[in-house]
Design an enzyme around this catalytic site. Structure first.
Site, PDB file in Angstrom:
ATOM      1  N   ARG A   6       0.821  -1.261  -0.020  1.00  0.00           N
ATOM      2  CA  ARG A   6       0.077  -0.076  -0.010  1.00  0.00           C
ATOM      3  C   ARG A   6       0.892   1.099   0.067  1.00  0.00           C
ATOM      4  O   ARG A   6       0.940   1.857   1.156  1.00  0.00           O
ATOM      5  CB  ARG A   6      -1.039  -0.089   1.286  1.00  0.00           C
ATOM      6  CG  ARG A   6      -2.009  -1.192   1.260  1.00  0.00           C
ATOM      7  CD  ARG A   6      -2.971  -1.092   0.072  1.00  0.00           C
ATOM      8  NE  ARG A   6      -3.739   0.081   0.048  1.00  0.00           N
ATOM      9  CZ  ARG A   6      -3.990   1.099  -0.694  1.00  0.00           C
ATOM     10  NH1 ARG A   6      -3.078   0.977  -1.740  1.00  0.00           N
ATOM     11  NH2 ARG A   6      -4.497   1.974  -0.421  1.00  0.00           N
ATOM     12  N   ARG A  10       0.531   9.472  -0.866  1.00  0.00           N
ATOM     13  CA  ARG A  10      -0.734  10.132  -0.649  1.00  0.00           C
ATOM     14  C   ARG A  10      -0.513  11.648  -0.476  1.00  0.00           C
ATOM     15  O   ARG A  10      -1.360  12.416   0.129  1.00  0.00           O
ATOM     16  CB  ARG A  10      -1.331   9.644   0.688  1.00  0.00           C
ATOM     17  CG  ARG A  10      -1.552   8.305   0.473  1.00  0.00           C
ATOM     18  CD  ARG A  10      -2.709   8.104  -0.476  1.00  0.00           C
ATOM     19  NE  ARG A  10      -2.941   6.638  -0.613  1.00  0.00           N
ATOM     20  CZ  ARG A  10      -4.043   6.070  -1.097  1.00  0.00           C
ATOM     21  NH1 ARG A  10      -4.756   7.087  -2.075  1.00  0.00           N
ATOM     22  NH2 ARG A  10      -4.356   4.830  -1.404  1.00  0.00           N
ATOM     23  N   ASP A 171     -12.358   5.070  -0.537  1.00  0.00           N
ATOM     24  CA  ASP A 171     -12.607   5.320   0.901  1.00  0.00           C
ATOM     25  C   ASP A 171     -11.328   5.177   1.702  1.00  0.00           C
ATOM     26  O   ASP A 171     -11.447   4.452   2.470  1.00  0.00           O
ATOM     27  CB  ASP A 171     -13.867   4.535   1.374  1.00  0.00           C
ATOM     28  CG  ASP A 171     -14.450   5.194   2.716  1.00  0.00           C
ATOM     29  OD1 ASP A 171     -14.017   6.317   2.989  1.00  0.00           O
ATOM     30  OD2 ASP A 171     -15.042   4.607   3.313  1.00  0.00           O
ATOM     31  N   GLU A 172     -10.324   5.748   1.530  1.00  0.00           N
ATOM     32  CA  GLU A 172      -9.013   5.959   2.411  1.00  0.00           C
ATOM     33  C   GLU A 172      -8.995   7.335   3.187  1.00  0.00           C
ATOM     34  O   GLU A 172      -9.422   8.015   2.281  1.00  0.00           O
ATOM     35  CB  GLU A 172      -7.971   5.431   1.862  1.00  0.00           C
ATOM     36  CG  GLU A 172      -8.097   3.799   1.093  1.00  0.00           C
ATOM     37  CD  GLU A 172      -6.715   3.600   0.410  1.00  0.00           C
ATOM     38  OE1 GLU A 172      -5.963   2.895   1.041  1.00  0.00           O
ATOM     39  OE2 GLU A 172      -6.630   4.003  -0.561  1.00  0.00           O
ATOM     40  N   TYR A 173      -8.174   7.044   4.245  1.00  0.00           N
ATOM     41  CA  TYR A 173      -7.870   8.403   4.823  1.00  0.00           C
ATOM     42  C   TYR A 173      -8.749   9.265   5.241  1.00  0.00           C
ATOM     43  O   TYR A 173      -8.673  10.703   5.360  1.00  0.00           O
ATOM     44  CB  TYR A 173      -6.696   8.958   3.974  1.00  0.00           C
ATOM     45  CG  TYR A 173      -5.597   8.008   3.507  1.00  0.00           C
ATOM     46  CD1 TYR A 173      -4.765   7.754   4.656  1.00  0.00           C
ATOM     47  CD2 TYR A 173      -5.622   7.642   2.397  1.00  0.00           C
ATOM     48  CE1 TYR A 173      -3.597   6.792   4.145  1.00  0.00           C
ATOM     49  CE2 TYR A 173      -4.644   6.694   1.916  1.00  0.00           C
ATOM     50  CZ  TYR A 173      -3.796   6.238   3.075  1.00  0.00           C
ATOM     51  OH  TYR A 173      -2.713   5.468   2.558  1.00  0.00           O
TER      52      TYR A 173
END
Length: 311
Positions: A6, A10, A171-173
């Site tokens: 991963r 970002r 739908d992360e962070y």
């Protein structure tokens, strides 16, 4: 044995600011009708799975997606290019989520004539990924159907304004609960996707299959699985079938990071994609280097051809 990777960069989610609260003033070259110059002929059709390329636009150009064709037949290697990434942010004053573009995403959108249209003229679809940004706002915690529908309207307006081919949900962070926001609820994502599909019936809606939203696809007798065009595995270098009720033709259990996933693993995942009858192959982090060897590793298995890189 595959390793979970991963390693998304970002920085798209952090403070390169240039908030896009969607004041839809006309920007030259960005409207859907603003294709400039003579339309290029789309590349020849190819047989095989749909190939997807996420591009970290903080560091790389969307144009790179169009630089790869198949040696046999000349078709595009990539069918879908994903702008990574816009953000879902939270306004503590209005207590509402809003769509945010950092300066690099905004640059791509403002320069659609050179960053997006050339891909579309080749027949490559261009979608915008939307990602959480540590502020508590996410796809799974809209407090009402009205709030979810309002955000869906913002997304569909963005698609129309910039002439995009759809929206990708990641739908992360979100860090649900930050800034006094609610925890994930069962209705939020269902309302959001239902409204967005009604707004853009003929555009792409894809699901990066991770986070609370991805496990909340049904509410009140409504299952939104069929409203997605694609869903894919979010773990690079691995094989994982998304648990979404879509046909194999719309799923990518394979996921690779170009330049980091080994060529042998990329080839093996592509071979398995074909042998097990899946219709999508996901790649991440296409950069500006000549990645012909990395790309050929999977195109030989998917399409029976090497990839050709044209600067």
């Amino acid at each position: 044995m595959f390793t979970l990777v991963r390693s998304r960069l970002r920085t798209a989610a952090f403070a390169l600011s240039a908030v896009a609260a969607l004041a839809f003033a006309g920007t030259a070259g960005t409207a859907a009708s603003a294709t400039t110059g003579a339309a290029a002929a789309p590349a020849p059709a190819k047989q095989g799975p749909t190939s997807v390329a996420y591009v970290e636009v903080n560091n790389n150009s969307m144009r790179n997606v169009g630089k790869y064709t198949l040696a046999n037949g000349g078709g595009n290697v990539f069918d879908v290019a994903v702008i990574f990434a816009a953000n879902i942010n939270y306004d503590t004053g209005t207590k509402a989520a809003y769509l945010h573009f950092n300066e690099n995403v905004q640059r791509v959108l403002d320069n659609a004539a050179t960053e997006i249209r050339p891909l579309q003229q080749k027949g490559i679809k261009v979608v915008l990924s939307v990602l959480g940004n540590h502020q508590g706002a996410g796809f799974a915690n809209f407090p009402s159907q009205q709030a979810a529908s309002a955000f869906a309207k913002t997304l569909s307006d963005t698609v129309a304004k910039y002439g995009l081919d759809g929206i990708d949900f990641d739908d992360e962070y979100a860090e649900y609960g930050n800034n006094g926001t609610g925890q994930p609820n069962d209705s939020s994502f269902v309302h959001l996707v239902t409204a967005l599909r009604a707004n853009i019936p003929n555009k792409i809606i894809s699901l990066y299959n991770i986070g609370p939203a991805a496990s909340r696809l049904s509410y009140g007798g409504v299952d939104i699985s069929s409203k997605f065009d694609y869903a894919w595995n979010p773990y690079y270098g691995t094989w994982q079938v998304p648990r979404v009720a879509l046909p194999k033709s719309k799923l990518s259990p394979a996921a690779v990071e170009i330049g980091r996933t080994s060529q042998s693993t990329a080839a093996g995942l592509a071979r398995r994609t074909v042998s097990e009858g899946y219709g999508v192959y996901l790649t991440y982090n296409l950069d500006g280097a000549n990645r012909g060897a990395d790309v050929s590793a999977f195109t030989r298995e998917l399409y029976g051809s090497d990839a050709v890189y044209t600067p």
